[in-house]
Design an enzyme around this catalytic site. Structure first.
Site, PDB file in Angstrom:
ATOM      1  N   ARG A 100      24.621  47.547  34.516  1.00  0.00           N
ATOM      2  CA  ARG A 100      25.193  46.128  34.756  1.00  0.00           C
ATOM      3  C   ARG A 100      24.102  45.279  35.475  1.00  0.00           C
ATOM      4  NH1 ARG A 100      31.588  46.116  36.022  1.00  0.00           N
ATOM      5  NH2 ARG A 100      32.217  47.450  34.279  1.00  0.00           N
TER       6      ARG A 100
ATOM      7  N   ASP B 274      40.544  33.883  39.624  1.00  0.00           N
ATOM      8  CA  ASP B 274      40.080  35.284  39.871  1.00  0.00           C
ATOM      9  C   ASP B 274      38.598  34.972  40.399  1.00  0.00           C
ATOM     10  OD1 ASP B 274      40.002  37.891  37.535  1.00  0.00           O
ATOM     11  OD2 ASP B 274      37.973  37.402  38.618  1.00  0.00           O
TER      12      ASP B 274
HETATM   13  C1  SAM Z   1      41.188  45.126  36.220  1.00  0.00           C
HETATM   14  S1  SAM Z   1      41.124  43.635  36.147  1.00  0.00           S
HETATM   15  C2  SAM Z   1      42.963  43.077  36.265  1.00  0.00           C
HETATM   16  C3  SAM Z   1      43.242  41.894  35.421  1.00  0.00           C
HETATM   17  C4  SAM Z   1      44.742  41.970  35.160  1.00  0.00           C
HETATM   18  N1  SAM Z   1      45.380  41.523  36.573  1.00  0.00           N
HETATM   19  C5  SAM Z   1      45.468  42.921  34.624  1.00  0.00           C
HETATM   20  O1  SAM Z   1      46.059  43.712  35.467  1.00  0.00           O
HETATM   21  O2  SAM Z   1      45.381  43.149  33.452  1.00  0.00           O
HETATM   22  C6  SAM Z   1      40.666  43.120  37.877  1.00  0.00           C
HETATM   23  C7  SAM Z   1      40.212  41.525  37.764  1.00  0.00           C
HETATM   24  O3  SAM Z   1      40.112  41.601  39.430  1.00  0.00           O
HETATM   25  C8  SAM Z   1      39.150  40.469  39.846  1.00  0.00           C
HETATM   26  N2  SAM Z   1      38.732  40.509  41.327  1.00  0.00           N
HETATM   27  C9  SAM Z   1      37.871  41.673  41.628  1.00  0.00           C
HETATM   28  N3  SAM Z   1      37.482  41.297  42.883  1.00  0.00           N
HETATM   29  C10 SAM Z   1      38.438  40.105  43.186  1.00  0.00           C
HETATM   30  C11 SAM Z   1      38.303  39.488  44.457  1.00  0.00           C
HETATM   31  N4  SAM Z   1      37.827  39.821  45.710  1.00  0.00           N
HETATM   32  N5  SAM Z   1      39.003  38.258  44.348  1.00  0.00           N
HETATM   33  C12 SAM Z   1      39.662  37.959  43.111  1.00  0.00           C
HETATM   34  N6  SAM Z   1      39.480  38.457  42.009  1.00  0.00           N
HETATM   35  C13 SAM Z   1      38.938  39.725  42.216  1.00  0.00           C
HETATM   36  C14 SAM Z   1      38.165  40.766  38.682  1.00  0.00           C
HETATM   37  O4  SAM Z   1      37.012  39.773  38.300  1.00  0.00           O
HETATM   38  C15 SAM Z   1      38.732  41.154  37.315  1.00  0.00           C
HETATM   39  O5  SAM Z   1      38.927  40.179  36.746  1.00  0.00           O
END
Ligand code: SAM
Length: 286
Positions: A49, A151
């Protein structure tokens, strides 16, 4: 014969040197910035990445990139963070949550405004699924409901805001949902569908880092979705976030977690109501 080590097997295919020290530096930076704990099994993922970022910036080594990042401005930090988040999501993921959400909203129909926060919205499938459940509960495309979708990743938020998805993302949705909630593309847009604008109008998209202090948002929320993001954080970080959720959730509000997430370590704040759905611990005043 000596067994091939990770180093032996990867070195010839790698465009840039990526030492253990480089990996440790990346781990520390993303932990400090986003709370994300990377295990050692993620070394290849990090390499692939971030090497794109080296290429984009015309840099020759990870050391150079890390120096550039430390000196550089906000923009590369954002790209660095976007590159290291995992955004896997789907419409109506963990489907059992949505009837619970519908019922919860239905029971609050007499309120003048219902507020819902989707705190790791990724590319939008989750907040749009929430909006669809709300429309079903109200039997109206203009319910008195506001959904805040946040997000940390600015790229996924852009996709979410557009609300356009390849048909393969909608494969598992029943026809009735497809018909009610999506507009199928034609001509050059064939193979894509756009969520109905009424759903988009219910949602405000904003960048928010769950790790930051002083979130610029105001509750109380009737519902908070925080699904499949806590798994990337260690327990102390999770607890700090849960401590900030608690005062933002209405007394009778619900907190939805992901299938492999449990908040037993925050039993002073939240209690399990049903499978991966939490409510606030009631203060008995004693
Ligand atoms: C695996 S996805 C889950 C998406 C959705 N909630 C679901 O369950 O399908 C995790 C998301 O968390 C976000 N994320 C990671 N660290 C974060 C942070 N410190 N603050 C806010 N969002 C975060 C990522 O960018 C990603 O879009």
């Amino acid at each position: 014969m000596v067994a091939a080590t990770e180093h032996d097997s990867e070195k010839p295919t790698r465009e840039y040197d990526f030492t253990q020290q480089d990996f440790e530096s990346v781990k520390k930076l993303i932990y400090d910035r986003a709370g994300i704990s990377l295990s050692s099994s993620k070394k290849n993922m990090v390499y692939s990445r971030l090497s794109r970022r080296l290429r984009a910036n015309g840099l020759n080594s990870f050391r150079e990139y890390l120096g550039f990042l430390n000196k550089g401005g906000r923009e590369e930090w954002e790209e660095f963070t976007n590159a290291l988040t995992t955004n896997l999501t789907a419409f109506f993921r963990e489907e059992h949550h949505f009837p619970i959400l519908e019922r919860h909203v239905d029971q609050r129909k007499n309120k003048s405004k219902i507020q819902i926060w989707c705190s790791a919205a990724s590319t939008g499938e989750e907040p749009y699924s929430i909006a669809m459940a709300v429309v079903n509960a109200f039997k109206s495309f203009t319910p008195p409901v506001q959904i805040l979708a946040t997000d940390i990743d600015t790229n996924v938020l852009e996709t979410a805001q557009q609300g356009i998805y390849g048909m393969e993302r909608l494969e598992k949705l029943p026809n009735e949902k497809l018909k009610n909630f999506f507009l199928k593309g034609s001509g050059v847009n064939i193979g894509f569908a756009r969520v109905r604008p009424e759903l988009r109008n219910m949602i405000t998209f904003r960048q928010l880092n769950l790790l930051n202090d002083g979130w610029p948002i105001r509750g109380p929320f009737d519902v908070i979705f925080c699904r499949n993001v806590m798994i990337y954080f260690d327990k102390p970080t999770q607890y700090q976030i849960l401590k900030k959720f608690a005062p933002l959730l209405a007394n009778d509000g619900l907190l939805f977690a992901g299938h492999s997430e449990s908040f037993h370590h925050a039993a002073d704040l939240f209690t399990l109501r049903e499978k991966t759905v939490y409510e606030l611990v009631k203060n008995t005043g004693e």
